[in-house]
Motif scaffolding. Structure first.
Motif, short mmCIF file in Angstrom:
data_model
loop_
_atom_site.label_atom_id
_atom_site.label_comp_id
_atom_site.label_asym_id
_atom_site.label_seq_id
_atom_site.Cartn_x
_atom_site.Cartn_y
_atom_site.Cartn_z
N LEU A 225 -23.52 21.86 24.94
CA LEU A 225 -24.13 22.13 23.63
C LEU A 225 -24.93 20.92 23.16
O LEU A 225 -25.97 21.06 22.51
N MET A 226 -24.45 19.72 23.49
CA MET A 226 -25.14 18.50 23.04
C MET A 226 -26.47 18.29 23.76
O MET A 226 -27.25 17.42 23.36
N ASP A 227 -26.72 19.04 24.80
CA ASP A 227 -27.97 18.88 25.55
C ASP A 227 -29.03 19.91 25.15
O ASP A 227 -30.10 19.95 25.77
N VAL A 228 -28.73 20.72 24.13
CA VAL A 228 -29.75 21.65 23.62
C VAL A 228 -30.72 20.84 22.76
O VAL A 228 -30.35 20.35 21.69
N ASP A 229 -31.94 20.69 23.22
CA ASP A 229 -32.94 19.91 22.48
C ASP A 229 -33.39 20.67 21.24
O ASP A 229 -33.28 21.89 21.17
N ASP B 29 -36.24 21.43 20.34
CA ASP B 29 -37.28 22.42 20.63
C ASP B 29 -36.74 23.61 21.44
O ASP B 29 -37.49 24.47 21.87
N GLN B 30 -35.41 23.63 21.64
CA GLN B 30 -34.78 24.74 22.37
C GLN B 30 -33.88 25.58 21.46
O GLN B 30 -33.00 26.29 21.94
N GLU B 31 -34.12 25.49 20.14
CA GLU B 31 -33.23 26.18 19.22
C GLU B 31 -33.22 27.68 19.44
O GLU B 31 -32.27 28.37 19.05
N VAL B 32 -34.25 28.20 20.08
CA VAL B 32 -34.29 29.63 20.41
C VAL B 32 -33.08 30.03 21.26
O VAL B 32 -32.61 31.17 21.18
N ILE B 33 -32.55 29.10 22.02
CA ILE B 33 -31.41 29.40 22.89
C ILE B 33 -30.19 29.78 22.05
O ILE B 33 -29.45 30.71 22.40
N SER B 34 -29.98 29.11 20.92
CA SER B 34 -28.85 29.45 20.05
C SER B 34 -28.98 30.90 19.57
O SER B 34 -28.01 31.67 19.58
N ARG B 35 -30.18 31.26 19.17
CA ARG B 35 -30.41 32.63 18.68
C ARG B 35 -30.21 33.64 19.82
O ARG B 35 -29.61 34.70 19.62
N GLN B 36 -30.68 33.30 21.00
CA GLN B 36 -30.53 34.21 22.14
C GLN B 36 -29.06 34.43 22.48
O GLN B 36 -28.65 35.55 22.81
N LEU B 37 -28.25 33.37 22.39
CA LEU B 37 -26.82 33.51 22.68
C LEU B 37 -26.14 34.38 21.63
O LEU B 37 -25.32 35.24 21.95
N PHE B 38 -26.48 34.18 20.35
CA PHE B 38 -25.86 34.97 19.30
C PHE B 38 -26.31 36.43 19.37
O PHE B 38 -25.52 37.35 19.15
N THR B 39 -27.58 36.64 19.67
CA THR B 39 -28.08 38.03 19.81
C THR B 39 -27.37 38.72 20.97
O THR B 39 -26.97 39.89 20.87
N ALA B 40 -27.19 38.00 22.07
CA ALA B 40 -26.47 38.56 23.22
C ALA B 40 -25.02 38.84 22.85
O ALA B 40 -24.45 39.86 23.28
N ALA B 41 -24.41 37.96 22.04
CA ALA B 41 -23.02 38.17 21.62
C ALA B 41 -22.90 39.48 20.84
O ALA B 41 -21.93 40.23 21.02
N GLN B 42 -23.86 39.77 19.98
CA GLN B 42 -23.85 41.04 19.24
C GLN B 42 -23.88 42.21 20.22
O GLN B 42 -23.16 43.20 20.06
#
Ligand code: 5GP
Ligand code: ZN
Length: 114
Positions: free
Chosen positions: A50-54, A56-69
């Protein structure tokens, strides 16, 4: 990364029981489930923790939460409830160093996190 277990799952070199996939993420059943529903959700891009998410990669957080839904609906735990967990580094209990979200459900989960 060639020596990463989860990259090998993405590449198809290690089999998995796939739950959901899109262009950015893959979700599959955990090999040692801690609950009736225990799914691992990973970005297809190799990021160690998690500490390596730059920034400019914040889209990854949204993608993970969308996938979780989507996974919660597929596994029929969206209404009953579930828990997501991201372990980070040694004290967080991270064993596989490819960023991943655990999605746990299918039973009443204990209150404690540790
Ligand atoms: P961590 O402790 O790193 O957050 O959790 C890693 C998770 O990956 C563990 O729950 C473990 O059971 C799961 N895991 C490790 N290797 C494999 C594998 O080869 N296949 C699957 N499906 N899960 C794995
Ligand atoms: Zn990887």
């Amino acid at each position: 990364m060639s020596d990463c277990i989860f990259c090998k799952i993405i590449n198809g070199d290690i089999p998995c029981t796939k739950v959901y996939e899109d262009g950015a993420v893959l979700a599959f059943d955990d090999i040692q489930p801690m609950a009736p529903v225990h799914v691992i959700i990973i970005p297809k891009k190799h990021i160690a923790t998690l500490m390596d998410v730059d920034t400019d990669q914040e889209v990854i957080s949204r993608q993970l939460f969308t996938a979780a839904q989507k996974v919660a609906k597929i596994k029929n735990v969206a209404v009953g409830g579930f828990r997501t967990v991201v372990n980070c580094n040694a004290d967080g209990g991270q064993i596989v160093f490819h960023l991943h979200m655990h999605l746990l459900g299918g039973r009443k989960l204990e209150d404690q996190l540790g």
